[in-house]
Design an enzyme around this catalytic site. Structure first.
Site, mmCIF file in Angstrom:
data_model
loop_
_atom_site.group_PDB
_atom_site.id
_atom_site.type_symbol
_atom_site.label_atom_id
_atom_site.label_comp_id
_atom_site.label_asym_id
_atom_site.label_seq_id
_atom_site.Cartn_x
_atom_site.Cartn_y
_atom_site.Cartn_z
ATOM 1 N N ASN A 6 0.821 -1.204 0.000
ATOM 2 C CA ASN A 6 0.000 0.000 0.000
ATOM 3 C C ASN A 6 0.871 1.278 0.000
ATOM 4 O O ASN A 6 1.545 1.588 0.975
ATOM 5 C CB ASN A 6 -0.892 -0.060 1.253
ATOM 6 C CG ASN A 6 -1.847 1.093 1.351
ATOM 7 O OD1 ASN A 6 -1.513 2.209 0.977
ATOM 8 N ND2 ASN A 6 -3.028 0.821 1.865
ATOM 9 N N HIS A 50 0.052 4.413 0.121
ATOM 10 C CA HIS A 50 -0.340 5.439 1.108
ATOM 11 C C HIS A 50 0.328 5.195 2.452
ATOM 12 O O HIS A 50 0.774 6.116 3.124
ATOM 13 C CB HIS A 50 -1.849 5.453 1.304
ATOM 14 C CG HIS A 50 -2.583 5.855 0.076
ATOM 15 N ND1 HIS A 50 -2.590 7.141 -0.392
ATOM 16 C CD2 HIS A 50 -3.313 5.131 -0.804
ATOM 17 C CE1 HIS A 50 -3.284 7.202 -1.501
ATOM 18 N NE2 HIS A 50 -3.737 5.993 -1.780
ATOM 19 N N ASP A 57 -0.637 -4.352 11.150
ATOM 20 C CA ASP A 57 -1.949 -4.952 10.953
ATOM 21 C C ASP A 57 -2.935 -4.025 11.643
ATOM 22 O O ASP A 57 -2.677 -3.553 12.744
ATOM 23 C CB ASP A 57 -2.017 -6.354 11.561
ATOM 24 C CG ASP A 57 -3.261 -7.085 11.083
ATOM 25 O OD1 ASP A 57 -3.461 -7.157 9.855
ATOM 26 O OD2 ASP A 57 -4.049 -7.567 11.915
ATOM 27 N N PHE A 101 -10.110 5.974 3.404
ATOM 28 C CA PHE A 101 -10.506 4.723 2.761
ATOM 29 C C PHE A 101 -11.286 3.894 3.775
ATOM 30 O O PHE A 101 -11.492 4.312 4.914
ATOM 31 C CB PHE A 101 -9.259 3.961 2.267
ATOM 32 C CG PHE A 101 -8.373 3.466 3.382
ATOM 33 C CD1 PHE A 101 -7.531 4.335 4.050
ATOM 34 C CD2 PHE A 101 -8.397 2.126 3.779
ATOM 35 C CE1 PHE A 101 -6.720 3.887 5.089
ATOM 36 C CE2 PHE A 101 -7.583 1.672 4.826
ATOM 37 C CZ PHE A 101 -6.744 2.560 5.472
ATOM 38 N N ARG A 126 -2.311 4.459 13.070
ATOM 39 C CA ARG A 126 -1.045 4.122 12.414
ATOM 40 C C ARG A 126 0.029 5.133 12.814
ATOM 41 O O ARG A 126 1.164 4.761 13.107
ATOM 42 C CB ARG A 126 -1.227 4.072 10.894
ATOM 43 C CG ARG A 126 -0.145 3.307 10.177
ATOM 44 C CD ARG A 126 -0.525 2.942 8.755
ATOM 45 N NE ARG A 126 -1.660 2.054 8.728
ATOM 46 C CZ ARG A 126 -2.901 2.405 8.390
ATOM 47 N NH1 ARG A 126 -3.174 3.633 8.015
ATOM 48 N NH2 ARG A 126 -3.863 1.529 8.435
#
Ligand code: IMP
Length: 201
Positions: free
Chosen positions: A9, A11, A69, A156, A185
């Site tokens: 990913n 991003h 994760d 998203f 994150r």
């Protein structure tokens, strides 16, 4: 020093490069590192899944490996969809359908029962020192409540139903910078950065 981040990913890579700048200027994806492996995420927690990914990649490189994760925990749904967030209602089901389904399942919930959080675990396998590869793991969280309606175009996944009370909007209505400053994150990456600095990186 090179860091391999276990993701496809783009991003996420941008966010990781921003937050870990200073520790490493060379943060590459698995693909960029030329690593192509099937990872079976069969852990029962975010931490276990992040560690499974990091250990699998570490078998193919001597570099420092990071893996994450993440997912959404809805308290009224006993933590669902949790580690199954991307697989919830089927991997290919569009998010507007998944998001509306969660709103519908909270139809009878009281306001104070609508609490939820995004969770992100980040695992690291360090380069070998004295014959051992040390492992680290951190958890970041982003607290919010499930909105009554889908709103917002940014982000998203479950962002359009994740209402952030102190911002007065969903995380899909925040700019990337605003979201990164608060997100699970970002939180986990900053904690990992601190641990890596303590390890001398
Ligand atoms: P993964 O860690 O990339 O596998 O993410 C798991 C799933 O959790 C994603 O596919 C999304 O459904 C959900 N998720 C994780 N982080 C976010 C976020 O920041 N916004 C919205 N959904 C997220």
């Amino acid at each position: 020093m090179k860091i391999v981040f276990a993701t496809g990913n783009e991003h996420k890579l941008v966010e990781v490069r921003n937050i870990l700048a200073g520790i490493s200027e060379q943060i590459v994806s698995m693909k960029e590192a030329g690593i192509e492996v099937e990872i079976v995420e069969d852990g029962s927690t975010f931490e276990e899944n992040a560690m499974i990914k990091a250990r699998t990649i570490a078998q193919h490189t001597d570099a420092l490996v990071l893996a994450d994760d993440s997912g959404l925990e809805v308290d009224y749904l006993n933590g669902e969809p949790g580690i199954y967030s991307s697989r919830y209602m089927g991997e290919d089901t569009p998010y507007p359908i998944k998001n509306q389904a969660i709103i519908d399942r909270l139809e009878n919930a009281e306001e104070k029962q609508r609490t939820a959080r995004f969770v992100c675990a980040i695992a690291a396998v360090l380069p070998e020192k004295d014959g051992v590869r040390k492992e680290l793991c951190v958890r970041g969280t982003f607290e919010g409540v499930i909105a009554h309606e889908i709103a917002g175009e940014n982000g998203f996944g479950y962002d359009p139903i994740f209402y952030v009370p102190e911002c007065g909007c969903t995380s899909a209505q925040l700019t990337t910078e605003e979201k990164n400053a608060r997100s699970h994150r970002g939180d986990a990456l900053r904690k990992m950065r601190e641990l890596l600095e303590k390890e001398g990186y």
